[in-house]
Enzyme design. Structure first.
Site, mmCIF file in Angstrom:
data_model
loop_
_atom_site.group_PDB
_atom_site.id
_atom_site.type_symbol
_atom_site.label_atom_id
_atom_site.label_comp_id
_atom_site.label_asym_id
_atom_site.label_seq_id
_atom_site.Cartn_x
_atom_site.Cartn_y
_atom_site.Cartn_z
ATOM 1 N N GLY A 196 1.607 0.474 4.540
ATOM 2 C CA GLY A 196 0.338 1.030 5.058
ATOM 3 C C GLY A 196 -0.631 1.759 4.058
ATOM 4 O O GLY A 196 -0.335 1.708 2.827
ATOM 5 N N CYS A 197 -1.116 2.718 4.623
ATOM 6 C CA CYS A 197 -2.023 3.597 3.851
ATOM 7 C C CYS A 197 -1.169 4.353 2.692
ATOM 8 O O CYS A 197 -0.238 4.926 3.109
ATOM 9 C CB CYS A 197 -2.913 4.755 4.612
ATOM 10 S SG CYS A 197 -3.824 5.998 3.512
ATOM 11 N N PHE A 198 -1.619 4.276 1.676
ATOM 12 C CA PHE A 198 -0.553 4.810 0.302
ATOM 13 C C PHE A 198 -0.452 6.409 0.371
ATOM 14 O O PHE A 198 0.267 6.919 -0.285
ATOM 15 C CB PHE A 198 -0.697 4.017 -0.854
ATOM 16 C CG PHE A 198 -2.201 3.988 -1.363
ATOM 17 C CD1 PHE A 198 -3.227 5.023 -1.111
ATOM 18 C CD2 PHE A 198 -2.473 3.149 -2.255
ATOM 19 C CE1 PHE A 198 -4.610 4.901 -1.599
ATOM 20 C CE2 PHE A 198 -3.518 3.206 -3.110
ATOM 21 C CZ PHE A 198 -4.761 3.980 -2.558
ATOM 22 N N TRP A 199 -1.394 6.870 1.086
ATOM 23 C CA TRP A 199 -1.420 8.498 0.881
ATOM 24 C C TRP A 199 -0.357 8.964 1.290
ATOM 25 O O TRP A 199 0.514 9.766 0.861
ATOM 26 C CB TRP A 199 -2.635 9.045 1.667
ATOM 27 C CG TRP A 199 -3.892 8.917 1.042
ATOM 28 C CD1 TRP A 199 -4.173 8.309 -0.162
ATOM 29 C CD2 TRP A 199 -5.249 8.792 1.626
ATOM 30 N NE1 TRP A 199 -5.715 8.072 -0.362
ATOM 31 C CE2 TRP A 199 -6.393 8.629 0.780
ATOM 32 C CE3 TRP A 199 -5.625 9.460 2.863
ATOM 33 C CZ2 TRP A 199 -7.604 8.373 0.972
ATOM 34 C CZ3 TRP A 199 -6.931 9.347 3.347
ATOM 35 C CH2 TRP A 199 -7.933 9.071 2.098
ATOM 36 N N GLU A 206 -1.791 -1.884 -0.515
ATOM 37 C CA GLU A 206 -1.728 -0.357 -1.106
ATOM 38 C C GLU A 206 -0.146 -0.150 -1.451
ATOM 39 O O GLU A 206 0.318 -0.376 -0.290
ATOM 40 C CB GLU A 206 -2.653 0.454 -0.132
ATOM 41 C CG GLU A 206 -4.003 0.280 -0.051
ATOM 42 C CD GLU A 206 -4.466 1.476 0.864
ATOM 43 O OE1 GLU A 206 -3.853 2.335 0.984
ATOM 44 O OE2 GLU A 206 -5.821 1.372 1.253
#
Length: 209
Positions: free
Chosen positions: A50-53, A94
């Site tokens: 998912g979102c890499f943050w 990502e």
């Protein structure tokens, strides 16, 4: 209208560019080099969840991880920008590049965190984040890593099946080109502690070791 949950082809992907993006090479948290090659028995692997943050923050906190960075992999467009990846027209996921010491952190243990901290059954999405860039992936750098990743997937699928959960959709494949994301994405949640983190697991965990 483009369906962001459908993969583009090499023929329809954005052309990209031949010049890599300029990125600050110093890890904001632990001051390691983002681009340094693994040394002294270290290994690297690319993990997308998912979102890499939030994914990067998860991994830099694990003992045995030497360095992390975020970027784009598994697509067609060379040296893409974040804005291009978000269109769904590059084919990239990502990902987090994790450099780790297998003497301290065996890959099997690293992958336990990967499976438990996201939902690997959702296809081209993760929670409310929709699109091919949010798909679950493991990109490996050796036959041994590939075998370990495939076995860990089978082990986690057994646990999910016991709970009548869905089938894992994670893509496991040898790593291709890895393109660093822009500097502002690197270690984003260390720079912006109140920023968005989309990590959310299935609630199904491996037995304690």
């Amino acid at each position: 209208m483009l369906d962001k949950q459908m993969m583009v082809s090499a023929e329809t992907a954005l052309p990209g560019r031949s010049t890599p993006l300029s990125v600050d090479d110093t890890h904001f948290v632990n001051q390691t080099s983002l681009s340094a090659a693994p040394v002294n028995g270290q290994q690297q692997i690319l993990l997308g969840m998912g979102c890499f943050w939030g994914a990067e923050r998860l991994f830099w906190q694990i003992e045995g991880v030497v360095s992390t960075s975020v970027g784009y992999a598994g697509g067609f467009t060379p040296n893409p920008t974040y804005e291009e990846v978000c269109t769904g027209l590059t084919g990239h996921s990502e990902v987090v590049r994790v450099v780790f010491d297998p003497q301290v952190l065996p890959l099997e243990q690293l992958l336990r965190a990967f499976w438990e901290r996201h939902d690997p059954t959702q296809g081209m999405r993760q929670g409310n984040d929709l699109g091919t860039q949010y798909r679950s992936v493991i990109y490996t750098y050796s036959d041994e890593q590939q075998a370990i990743a495939e076995q860990s997937q089978a082990d986690y699928q057994s646990l999910l099946s016991e709970q009548q959960r869905a089938v894992i959709t994670t893509e496991i494949a040898p790593a291709g080109p890895y393109y660093y994301a822009e500097t502002y994405h690197q270690q984003y949640l260390a720079k912006n502690p109140q920023g968005y983190c989309g990590l959310g697991g299935t609630g199904v965990c491996f037995p304690p070791q």
